[in-house]
Write a protein that holds these residues in place. Structure first.
Motif, PDB file in Angstrom:
ATOM      1  N   GLN A  28       0.794  -1.217   0.000  1.00  0.00           N
ATOM      2  CA  GLN A  28       0.000   0.000   0.000  1.00  0.00           C
ATOM      3  C   GLN A  28       0.840   1.287   0.000  1.00  0.00           C
ATOM      4  OE1 GLN A  28      -2.661  -1.771   3.253  1.00  0.00           O
ATOM      5  NE2 GLN A  28      -4.102  -0.489   2.137  1.00  0.00           N
ATOM      6  N   HIS A 129       1.146  -9.248   4.591  1.00  0.00           N
ATOM      7  CA  HIS A 129      -0.036  -8.403   4.408  1.00  0.00           C
ATOM      8  C   HIS A 129      -0.471  -8.538   2.939  1.00  0.00           C
ATOM      9  CE1 HIS A 129      -2.237  -4.800   6.367  1.00  0.00           C
ATOM     10  NE2 HIS A 129      -2.830  -4.977   5.207  1.00  0.00           N
ATOM     11  N   ASN A 173      -1.699 -10.785   8.350  1.00  0.00           N
ATOM     12  CA  ASN A 173      -2.723  -9.773   8.534  1.00  0.00           C
ATOM     13  C   ASN A 173      -4.045 -10.230   7.923  1.00  0.00           C
ATOM     14  OD1 ASN A 173      -3.636  -6.868   9.056  1.00  0.00           O
ATOM     15  ND2 ASN A 173      -4.112  -7.142   6.880  1.00  0.00           N
ATOM     16  N   GLU A 174      -5.081 -10.274   8.723  1.00  0.00           N
ATOM     17  CA  GLU A 174      -6.430 -10.540   8.244  1.00  0.00           C
ATOM     18  C   GLU A 174      -6.506 -11.734   7.298  1.00  0.00           C
ATOM     19  OE1 GLU A 174      -8.310  -7.066   6.681  1.00  0.00           O
ATOM     20  OE2 GLU A 174      -8.043  -5.924   8.522  1.00  0.00           O
ATOM     21  N   VAL A 177      -9.397 -12.075   4.831  1.00  0.00           N
ATOM     22  CA  VAL A 177      -9.385 -11.424   3.523  1.00  0.00           C
ATOM     23  C   VAL A 177      -8.685 -12.315   2.496  1.00  0.00           C
ATOM     24  CG1 VAL A 177      -8.456  -9.450   2.241  1.00  0.00           C
ATOM     25  CG2 VAL A 177      -9.606  -9.089   4.441  1.00  0.00           C
ATOM     26  N   LEU A 181     -11.991 -13.135   0.510  1.00  0.00           N
ATOM     27  CA  LEU A 181     -11.958 -12.174  -0.601  1.00  0.00           C
ATOM     28  C   LEU A 181     -10.965 -12.590  -1.684  1.00  0.00           C
ATOM     29  CD1 LEU A 181     -12.287  -8.810   1.350  1.00  0.00           C
ATOM     30  CD2 LEU A 181     -14.065 -10.313   0.481  1.00  0.00           C
ATOM     31  N   ILE A 187     -12.394 -11.049  -5.048  1.00  0.00           N
ATOM     32  CA  ILE A 187     -12.323  -9.613  -5.338  1.00  0.00           C
ATOM     33  C   ILE A 187     -11.010  -8.993  -4.852  1.00  0.00           C
ATOM     34  CG2 ILE A 187     -14.835  -9.288  -5.360  1.00  0.00           C
ATOM     35  CD1 ILE A 187     -14.414  -7.895  -2.533  1.00  0.00           C
ATOM     36  N   TYR A 317     -13.121  -1.951  12.370  1.00  0.00           N
ATOM     37  CA  TYR A 317     -13.549  -0.716  11.710  1.00  0.00           C
ATOM     38  C   TYR A 317     -15.022  -0.383  11.897  1.00  0.00           C
ATOM     39  CZ  TYR A 317      -9.090  -0.591   9.196  1.00  0.00           C
ATOM     40  OH  TYR A 317      -7.757  -0.517   8.888  1.00  0.00           O
ATOM     41  N   TRP A 355     -18.445  -0.423   2.973  1.00  0.00           N
ATOM     42  CA  TRP A 355     -18.466  -1.444   4.026  1.00  0.00           C
ATOM     43  C   TRP A 355     -18.266  -0.858   5.417  1.00  0.00           C
ATOM     44  CZ3 TRP A 355     -13.887  -1.520   6.709  1.00  0.00           C
ATOM     45  CH2 TRP A 355     -12.783  -0.934   6.076  1.00  0.00           C
ATOM     46  N   GLU A 383      -5.300  -2.211  13.899  1.00  0.00           N
ATOM     47  CA  GLU A 383      -5.833  -1.259  12.914  1.00  0.00           C
ATOM     48  C   GLU A 383      -7.190  -0.776  13.392  1.00  0.00           C
ATOM     49  OE1 GLU A 383      -6.214  -2.531   8.811  1.00  0.00           O
ATOM     50  OE2 GLU A 383      -4.226  -3.452   8.874  1.00  0.00           O
ATOM     51  N   TRP A 425      -5.022   3.220  11.724  1.00  0.00           N
ATOM     52  CA  TRP A 425      -4.919   3.014  10.275  1.00  0.00           C
ATOM     53  C   TRP A 425      -5.470   4.251   9.593  1.00  0.00           C
ATOM     54  CZ3 TRP A 425      -2.450  -0.547   7.393  1.00  0.00           C
ATOM     55  CH2 TRP A 425      -2.600  -0.389   6.002  1.00  0.00           C
ATOM     56  N   GLU A 432      -5.543   1.839  -1.494  1.00  0.00           N
ATOM     57  CA  GLU A 432      -6.599   1.139  -0.755  1.00  0.00           C
ATOM     58  C   GLU A 432      -7.129  -0.041  -1.589  1.00  0.00           C
ATOM     59  OE1 GLU A 432      -7.508   0.876   2.202  1.00  0.00           O
ATOM     60  OE2 GLU A 432      -9.464  -0.062   1.988  1.00  0.00           O
ATOM     61  N   TRP A 433      -6.250  -0.975  -1.899  1.00  0.00           N
ATOM     62  CA  TRP A 433      -6.587  -2.236  -2.567  1.00  0.00           C
ATOM     63  C   TRP A 433      -7.510  -2.008  -3.778  1.00  0.00           C
ATOM     64  CZ3 TRP A 433      -2.826  -5.027  -0.991  1.00  0.00           C
ATOM     65  CH2 TRP A 433      -2.345  -4.903   0.309  1.00  0.00           C
TER      66      TRP A 433
END
Ligand code: GBH
Length: 474
Positions: A28, A129, A173-174, A177, A181, A187, A317, A355, A383, A425, A432-433
């Motif tokens: 990023q 990440h 990280n996550e 996702v 995802l 996606i 978030y 989201w 984050e 964050w 942003e992806w």
């Protein structure tokens, strides 16, 4: 508890030595995507296939590969004690293996770490990440069980080269996702669409990878390096849509499918949540599979899983409302397996991301849920933040940080949750992806139209610095 108490502002201080930080990730911010021997990653490939809003890529991003000293100055001005960043696997091992060890890539992270320490900022390093070396995707990446050993070899290179100075490691990280995802609806890179089976196998391999690296650290590095190794999981708070029992069970089930999928094996009993096993098995049987689509851990693996982390990193978030919905007639998928339907309360303020809606008390409820389910683990919020369209007077971000941080303070003071640190964050606007540079999460503005990528503090830097300086709220 009544609404008034819930919404009240709590005056008080965080524990001494609470870790205050800001976070970023390699793809990023770094740019330098093919410089000095770096190999391509699946995010280089994905963005080069023009899958991102406005065909944007992270080829240059914030140019932190050349401007990390400016980043450290920004951190210094904020007054943080910690900086959370990630290492790009393919920068230090171009094809992901020891055959392609890249000294210049290792130098980059050594320089960054040394610069941070020179200003008394502690590095908190994420190993993964989302930017898998492309070469490893050719052999199916996270779907291939051999990824476990490959990830451990990479982690070992990081411990050997940086572990004398890095005392906080986050393996992945996550992973949600990566699994859902990246391999479920596709996606995110690598864009694989296997929502019924692949998605569960990927998680299985990710958990094993994390667990292997945790034990590797214990066996070979802990006694000399004295660091901590954790994993960062993302979870929204799941509020029942109504007080109907079916909705309340659904919200609970949704937390177990999202957070428990990863957290139960590592922070709980070593295995997937019972309700998840039951639901996926029942649906799989209905759908004519001879086995549950959810893989099983052996008894030996469960033993290895259990307790395999020094802390839980939490990325949080937003909040979802969760209602019950029978989804037996849908195509089989991780989502249909849950028999839930998600929505937002229209009262919650919007952000620049579809989201993400603002609901500060959600983080307090989630932290309490985690404390109760996993017997009070050590937690770092790794984050938390909000997007806007980039204004310098970022009022919504100032409010967001103030309120969410205040809710975390309540968790510590009123609910006895063991939260040890908070990473905002993000340090600066970045890639942003899938949304490219259109959604801004930064405390610092970055001008992506100018080659030197100038960074400018937004109003929220003042707000956040003051909270850090006061160590809470007087
Ligand atoms: C974090 O994920 C990431 O760790 C970080 O890299 C990222 O910049 C930050 O959030 C802000 O997004 O594509 O519309 O379907 C937070 C959890 C999971 C939220 C993926 C957004 C994609 C929504 N994210 N989700 S969408």
């Amino acid at each position: 508890e009544d609404l008034e108490e819930r919404d009240m502002f709590y005056k008080g201080l965080f524990p001494p030595n609470f870790a205050w930080g800001a976070a970023t990730s390699a793809y990023q911010i770094e740019g330098g995507w093919n410089e000095d021997g770096k190999g391509p990653s699946i995010w280089d490939d994905y963005s080069h296939e023009w899958k991102i809003t406005k065909n944007q890529t992270g080829d240059i991003a914030c140019d932190s590969y050349h401007r990390y000293k400016e980043d450290v100055q920004m951190l210094k001005k904020l007054g943080v004690s910690h900086y959370r960043f990630s290492i790009a696997w393919s920068r230090i091992m171009a094809d992901g293996t020891l055959n392609s060890l890249n000294k210049k890539g290792i130098d980059y992270y050594n320089n960054l770490i040394n610069e941070l320490l020179a200003y008394n900022i502690q590095p908190m390093v994420t190993l993964y990440h989302w930017d898998l070396p492309s070469a490893l995707q050719k052999t199916d990446g996270w779907k291939d069980p051999e990824i476990v050993d490959k990830f451990a070899k990479y982690a070992e290179v990081c411990f050997v080269n940086f572990g004398d100075r890095v005392k906080f490691w986050i393996t992945i990280n996550e992973p949600f996702v990566v699994s859902w995802l990246g391999h479920g609806i596709g996606i995110m890179a690598p864009g694989v669409k296997e929502p019924a089976i692949g998605v569960y196998n990927v998680t299985h391999n990710i958990i094993k990878s994390h667990v292997k690296v945790y034990h590797l650290y214990n066996e070979k590095f802990r006694s000399r390096q004295h660091g901590k190794v954790g994993i960062t999981l993302d979870c929204d708070w799941k509020e029942p849509l109504t007080y109907d029992a079916m909705d309340r069970y659904s919200a609970e089930r949704s937390l177990k499918f999202k957070l428990g999928w990863f957290a139960d094996p590592i922070f709980g009993q070593g295995d997937y949540p019972a309700v998840m096993k039951r639901f996926v098995a029942r649906k799989s049987e209905q759908q004519g599979y001879s086995n549950s689509r959810l893989p099983e851990f052996t008894d030996e693996e469960k033993k290895q899983n259990k307790g395999a982390a020094d802390f839980l990193g939490l990325n949080h978030y937003t909040t979802n409302l969760v209602g019950y919905k029978n989804r037996d007639n849908e195509n089989s998928s991780y989502e249909a397996d849950q028999d839930t339907v998600l929505s937002f309360d229209p009262c919650w303020n919007k952000s620049e991301s579809d989201w993400l809606r603002v609901n500060p008390w959600g983080i307090r409820k989630l932290l309490k849920w985690i404390k109760n389910r996993y017997r009070s683990p050590v937690i770092y919020v790794t984050e938390n933040g909000v997007s806007d369209d980039g204004q310098m007077d970022d009022v919504s971000r100032q409010r967001y940080y103030t309120k969410y941080i205040n809710e975390i303070l309540k968790s510590i003071k009123l609910d006895n949750v063991d939260v040890r640190g908070y990473m905002a964050w993000s340090l600066m606007d970045n890639f942003e992806w899938g949304s490219g540079f259109t959604q801004k999460f930064g405390l610092y503005h970055v001008d992506f139209d100018i080659d030197s990528r100038p960074r400018t503090p937004k109003a929220s830097t003042v707000t956040y610095s003051k909270i850090i300086k006061d160590n809470g709220f007087h």
